[in-house]
Design a protein around this motif. Sequence first.
Motif, PDB file in Angstrom:
ATOM      1  N   GLY A 120       0.803  -1.217   0.000  1.00 28.14           N
ATOM      2  CA  GLY A 120       0.000   0.000   0.000  1.00 28.14           C
ATOM      3  C   GLY A 120       0.837   1.268   0.000  1.00 28.14           C
ATOM      4  N   ALA A 121       0.166   2.418  -0.120  1.00 27.83           N
ATOM      5  CA  ALA A 121       0.812   3.722  -0.047  1.00 27.83           C
ATOM      6  C   ALA A 121      -0.204   4.731   0.477  1.00 27.83           C
ATOM      7  CB  ALA A 121       1.338   4.164  -1.412  1.00 27.83           C
ATOM      8  N   ALA A 122       0.302   5.839   1.004  1.00 17.47           N
ATOM      9  CA  ALA A 122      -0.562   6.921   1.483  1.00 17.47           C
ATOM     10  C   ALA A 122      -0.094   8.224   0.866  1.00 17.47           C
ATOM     11  CB  ALA A 122      -0.514   7.003   3.009  1.00 17.47           C
ATOM     12  N   VAL A 123      -1.055   9.076   0.525  1.00 17.40           N
ATOM     13  CA  VAL A 123      -0.765  10.404  -0.012  1.00 17.40           C
ATOM     14  C   VAL A 123      -1.476  11.439   0.847  1.00 17.40           C
ATOM     15  CG1 VAL A 123      -0.972  11.962  -1.982  1.00 17.40           C
ATOM     16  CG2 VAL A 123      -0.500   9.533  -2.361  1.00 17.40           C
ATOM     17  N   ILE A 124      -0.721  12.435   1.318  1.00 17.17           N
ATOM     18  CA  ILE A 124      -1.255  13.481   2.194  1.00 17.17           C
ATOM     19  C   ILE A 124      -1.350  14.785   1.421  1.00 17.17           C
ATOM     20  CG2 ILE A 124      -0.843  14.852   4.275  1.00 17.17           C
ATOM     21  CD1 ILE A 124       0.969  12.505   5.242  1.00 17.17           C
TER      22      ILE A 124
ATOM     23  N   GLU B 167       7.570  16.931  -9.292  1.00 10.61           N
ATOM     24  CA  GLU B 167       6.797  16.856 -10.530  1.00 10.61           C
ATOM     25  C   GLU B 167       6.976  15.482 -11.164  1.00 10.61           C
ATOM     26  OE1 GLU B 167       4.048  18.252 -13.047  1.00 10.61           O
ATOM     27  OE2 GLU B 167       4.914  19.512 -11.481  1.00 10.61           O
ATOM     28  N   SER B 168       5.868  14.890 -11.613  1.00 12.30           N
ATOM     29  CA  SER B 168       5.840  13.591 -12.295  1.00 12.30           C
ATOM     30  C   SER B 168       6.433  12.484 -11.427  1.00 12.30           C
ATOM     31  CB  SER B 168       6.575  13.658 -13.639  1.00 12.30           C
ATOM     32  OG  SER B 168       6.323  12.494 -14.401  1.00 12.30           O
ATOM     33  N   THR B 169       5.712  12.128 -10.371  1.00 11.48           N
ATOM     34  CA  THR B 169       6.123  11.076  -9.439  1.00 11.48           C
ATOM     35  C   THR B 169       5.219   9.863  -9.614  1.00 11.48           C
ATOM     36  OG1 THR B 169       6.938  12.656  -7.800  1.00 11.48           O
ATOM     37  CG2 THR B 169       6.324  10.469  -6.996  1.00 11.48           C
ATOM     38  N   ARG B 170       5.823   8.690  -9.629  1.00  7.87           N
ATOM     39  CA  ARG B 170       5.043   7.447  -9.653  1.00  7.87           C
ATOM     40  C   ARG B 170       4.950   6.874  -8.248  1.00  7.87           C
ATOM     41  NH1 ARG B 170       3.304   4.879 -13.977  1.00  7.87           N
ATOM     42  NH2 ARG B 170       3.965   5.535 -16.053  1.00  7.87           N
ATOM     43  N   LEU B 171       3.765   6.413  -7.888  1.00 10.38           N
ATOM     44  CA  LEU B 171       3.567   5.829  -6.569  1.00 10.38           C
ATOM     45  C   LEU B 171       4.320   4.502  -6.448  1.00 10.38           C
ATOM     46  CD1 LEU B 171      -0.259   6.451  -6.126  1.00 10.38           C
ATOM     47  CD2 LEU B 171       1.565   7.530  -4.822  1.00 10.38           C
ATOM     48  N   ALA B 172       4.913   4.297  -5.279  1.00 14.42           N
ATOM     49  CA  ALA B 172       5.570   3.026  -4.978  1.00 14.42           C
ATOM     50  C   ALA B 172       5.015   2.484  -3.667  1.00 14.42           C
ATOM     51  CB  ALA B 172       7.083   3.210  -4.880  1.00 14.42           C
ATOM     52  N   ARG B 173       5.197   1.200  -3.453  1.00 14.22           N
ATOM     53  CA  ARG B 173       4.609   0.538  -2.285  1.00 14.22           C
ATOM     54  C   ARG B 173       5.319   0.908  -0.983  1.00 14.22           C
ATOM     55  NH1 ARG B 173       3.065  -5.645  -4.095  1.00 14.22           N
ATOM     56  NH2 ARG B 173       1.879  -5.082  -5.976  1.00 14.22           N
ATOM     57  N   GLY B 174       4.556   0.853   0.107  1.00 10.58           N
ATOM     58  CA  GLY B 174       5.121   1.005   1.437  1.00 10.58           C
ATOM     59  C   GLY B 174       5.585   2.417   1.772  1.00 10.58           C
TER      60      GLY B 174
ATOM     61  N   HIS C 255      -1.595   6.880 -13.256  1.00  7.28           N
ATOM     62  CA  HIS C 255      -1.282   6.969 -11.828  1.00  7.28           C
ATOM     63  C   HIS C 255      -0.002   7.752 -11.533  1.00  7.28           C
ATOM     64  CE1 HIS C 255      -3.839   3.077 -11.273  1.00  7.28           C
ATOM     65  NE2 HIS C 255      -4.573   4.135 -11.573  1.00  7.28           N
ATOM     66  N   ARG C 256       0.346   8.679 -12.409  1.00  2.74           N
ATOM     67  CA  ARG C 256       1.463   9.576 -12.146  1.00  2.74           C
ATOM     68  C   ARG C 256       0.960  10.810 -11.405  1.00  2.74           C
ATOM     69  NH1 ARG C 256       3.880   9.994 -18.133  1.00  2.74           N
ATOM     70  NH2 ARG C 256       1.673  10.473 -18.381  1.00  2.74           N
TER      71      ARG C 256
END
Length: 341
Positions: free
Chosen positions: A181-185, A214-221, A238-239
Amino acid sequence: MRIAIVNDVLIIGEALRRVITNTQEHEVIWVARSGEQAVQFCMNNRPDLILMDLVMPGMDGVEATRQIMQNSPCAILLVTASPEDNTGMVFRALGAGALDVAATPLITGQPGTDLALLSKIRTIGKLISADAQTARPASPRSNSSANHEQEPEVLVAIGASTGGPMALAKVFGQWTPPEDGAAVIVQHIDQNFTDSFASWLGDQIRVPITVIDESTRLARGRIYIAKTNDHLVMDGRHRLSYSATPLDYPYRPSVDVFFQCVAKYWQKPAVGVLLTGMGRDGARGLLAMRDAGKTTIAQDQTSSAVYGMPRAAADLNAAEMILPLDKIGATLRQRTQRNGE
């Protein structure tokens, strides 16, 4: 707006008074020389906005903010000589209910600092207007992995404003993203303090915080935090990136904008969490997430420093669950673990 000033240094208090009274938009209704005096003055004559110093003898700005928000709540802007040298106090005061922080124009001597202060005051004025609308009911809703670079299977999106730093520390003290999973604040905070905020939050929870470029890809954990005064957005691949529009939206970065992107583009399991804050930002985005089949949570009134944003979500029936702050972490554990639903 009716503005009050709290500063123990006479010359600074007078300089701030001149900055305010030189405009046609605002008036100074009182000046307090101590935190204790500010608490009493606020109970007797509550302003629209307080310009609050941090470092004062006796009751400092953190405790004065806490007591004012408890006894006679109003908008508070921290105005201090060197915010970057007092980050711990800054984030404790933000956690107690202050809205934002600015450098004292007289001390910095930097050109345009008085204009920067007035710009923040105007933005807070817009927030106050939006928060007044929150009191009117809205239309109801109709009935650690080895490969961290893999995309998360579950996403938790969290929005917060006034009182958010301490609320976020509490949530992440009880829950951190699972391996898949991941979290975004999205926290309302000036971009000049985002890096300090990320470092402070990481120290509180002992988990590294990734500030989104700018232009970040989500990664796990991982835990991510929005960095700029522009809005955090997600595309169909999902960028993560930033968008200046809508230009006239008073909340920057906007929780609504990001939540709506999650609702539109994230097809996997997701949880939206709306924490304490002034105004209505995040409510419509949370509703969009609920309509898209995502789990949605809003903080309850008792545990909120300011029950504006969560109340707006409750008015829209956007929150599947309305929970006290100390129950949100456990609920996230349940909803984000494998086969948790």
